[in-house]
Structures are given as structure tokens and as C-alpha cells.
Design an enzyme around this catalytic site. Structure first.
Site, PDB file in Angstrom:
ATOM      1  N   TRP A   1      40.742 -27.573  11.514  1.00 37.74           N
ATOM      2  CA  TRP A   1      39.766 -27.941  12.449  1.00 37.74           C
ATOM      3  C   TRP A   1      39.016 -26.852  12.921  1.00 37.74           C
ATOM      4  O   TRP A   1      38.879 -25.755  12.982  1.00 37.74           O
ATOM      5  CB  TRP A   1      40.663 -28.282  13.557  1.00 37.74           C
TER       6      TRP A   1
ATOM      7  N   THR B   1      47.738 -20.535  15.536  1.00 37.95           N
ATOM      8  CA  THR B   1      46.807 -20.576  14.812  1.00 37.95           C
ATOM      9  C   THR B   1      45.572 -19.744  14.939  1.00 37.95           C
ATOM     10  O   THR B   1      45.863 -18.666  15.678  1.00 37.95           O
ATOM     11  CB  THR B   1      45.973 -21.743  15.669  1.00 37.95           C
TER      12      THR B   1
ATOM     13  N   ASP C   1      44.312 -25.778  19.189  1.00 38.77           N
ATOM     14  CA  ASP C   1      45.865 -26.264  19.626  1.00 38.77           C
ATOM     15  C   ASP C   1      46.592 -25.856  18.907  1.00 38.77           C
ATOM     16  O   ASP C   1      47.511 -25.993  17.096  1.00 38.77           O
ATOM     17  CB  ASP C   1      45.982 -28.001  18.862  1.00 38.77           C
TER      18      ASP C   1
ATOM     19  N   TRP D   1      48.015 -27.591  10.206  1.00 43.27           N
ATOM     20  CA  TRP D   1      47.109 -27.691   8.887  1.00 43.27           C
ATOM     21  C   TRP D   1      47.200 -26.424   7.648  1.00 43.27           C
ATOM     22  O   TRP D   1      46.778 -25.984   7.116  1.00 43.27           O
ATOM     23  CB  TRP D   1      45.893 -26.164   9.477  1.00 43.27           C
TER      24      TRP D   1
HETATM   25  N1  ABN Z   1      47.592 -26.789  14.908  1.00 41.00           N
HETATM   26  C1  ABN Z   1      48.831 -26.289  14.970  1.00 41.00           C
HETATM   27  C2  ABN Z   1      49.703 -27.610  14.745  1.00 41.00           C
HETATM   28  C3  ABN Z   1      51.091 -27.208  14.475  1.00 41.00           C
HETATM   29  C4  ABN Z   1      52.034 -27.860  14.341  1.00 41.00           C
HETATM   30  C5  ABN Z   1      51.560 -29.520  14.856  1.00 41.00           C
HETATM   31  C6  ABN Z   1      50.668 -29.418  15.233  1.00 41.00           C
HETATM   32  C7  ABN Z   1      49.692 -28.449  15.604  1.00 41.00           C
END
Ligand code: ABN
Length: 180
Positions: free
Chosen positions: A107, A170, A82, A158
Site C-alpha cells: 500500500w 509492516t 495499518d 500484503w
Molecule cells: N498490512 C497489514 C495487515 C496484515 C494482515 C491483515 C490486515 C492488515
């Protein structure tokens, strides 16, 4: 001479009148009926024509994404990712782009590698401390659970445990084989 012209004009008048009446009575009505008939026939027949109703699926097939393409959200190691791909933001799967740092928490998902048929643990660490990158955003949720199941939800920043909490992108780091 005068009588000749009177007679000529009278015949011209009569002829023009006859022509106008013919056009108005025959051609106009027929033309209307022809067009109205075509419209009625068209609206009656169109719904039963064998339409190609699979355009959505066809589009999906045309744009089918490749589980071996690291720039596709269908890439196998992004199964529970995500966030924005760091490998499109100046980084790689495993290293943050310059000026950002790896998140302290992450995650961890379990993704099937189609090449060897094994399940891998994948750590989705965020890169923190820079403005959000514009790389492709993937919203994959393999084995994810809704937000009220704390710890089973991946839609989280995160960077929360880092000093710089700004989210950049990510990573998707292979941690090991899940069933080893
Ligand atoms: N892990 C990515 C993310 C960042 C900010 C908000 C939601 C998801």
C-alpha cells in the site's frame, strides 16, 4: 433500709427512662433529620457544581503523541499505516526482521513530513513468513477509502502475493517526494 433501696432503684429507673426517652425522641430524630437533610442538599447541589468536564481531552493532551517519535503511531511516516511497526520487531523502517521477507505488493500512502513541510510517498510493505510480531499496532487511514473501493483500502495482508503469506509486521519505506 429496704425503703431506702426501693426509693433509690425507683429514682434510677425513672432517670434511666427519662434519659432513654430523650435520646430516642430528640437525638435520634435530629440525627436522622440532619443526615436526611445533608443527603437531600447534596443530591440537589451536586449537579450544579462546576465539574471539570474535560478529563478526556486532558488525558489526550497529556498523552499527546509526537510526530517525530518513530515508536508512536503519530510518527509522520505512519500516516497511512495499518500494521505492526517492524522497527519494534527486530527490523527497521526499511528492512524486515530476520527470518521474514518483504511483501511483493504494498500500500502506498502520502504523508506530510513536519520537518520540511513536504509530502512523501510511503510504501507500506508487510514482512512475511513469520508469526505476527507483538510490536505496536497502528491503524492509521490517511486518504484511505472503505474496503469496497478496491485498491484504496489499506487493511490488507500484503503478503498475499508471497509464497509465505503469514503476516509479521509492516515497513514504512520512503519512495519519493509526492509533488516533485
Ligand atoms: N498490512 C497489514 C495487515 C496484515 C494482515 C491483515 C490486515 C492488515
Amino acid at each position: 433500709m429496704k425503703r431506702f433501696f426501693e426509693s433509690l432503684f425507683a429514682r434510677l429507673d425513672s432517670h434511666t427512662e427519662t434519659m432513654t426517652r430523650n435520646v430516642a425522641q430528640n437525638h435520634g430524630r435530629r440525627s436522622f433529620l440532619t443526615h436526611a437533610g445533608a443527603v437531600l442538599l447534596g443530591t440537589a447541589v451536586l449537579p450544579i457544581l462546576p465539574f471539570y468536564r474535560n478529563s478526556g481531552m486532558a488525558h489526550a493532551e497529556e498523552t499527546a503523541e509526537d510526530p517525530n517519535d518513530p515508536h508512536s503511531c503519530e510518527y509522520w511516516r505512519y500516516c497511512a499505516m495499518d500494521g505492526n511497526m517492524c522497527n519494534e520487531c527486530g527490523g527497521t523502517f526499511t528492512s524486515c526482521p530476520a527470518g521474514s521477507e518483504t511483501s511483493a505488493v504494498s500500500w502506498v500512502g502520502t504523508c506530510l513530513n513536519p520537518v520540511d513541510g513536504k509530502d512523501y510517498l510511503v510504501s507500506y510493505n508487510d514482512c512475511c513468513g513469520r508469526a505476527m510480531c507483538n510490536g505496536t499496532t497502528c491503524l492509521n487511514s490517511h486518504k484511505e477509502r472503505p474496503g469496497y473501493r478496491m485498491g484504496l483500502h489499506n487493511d490488507i495482508n500484503w503478503c498475499m502475493a508471497n509464497t509465505s503469506k503469514g503476516y509479521h509486521c509492516t515497513l514504512a519505506i520512503l519512495v519519493g517526494i509526492a509533488d516533485a
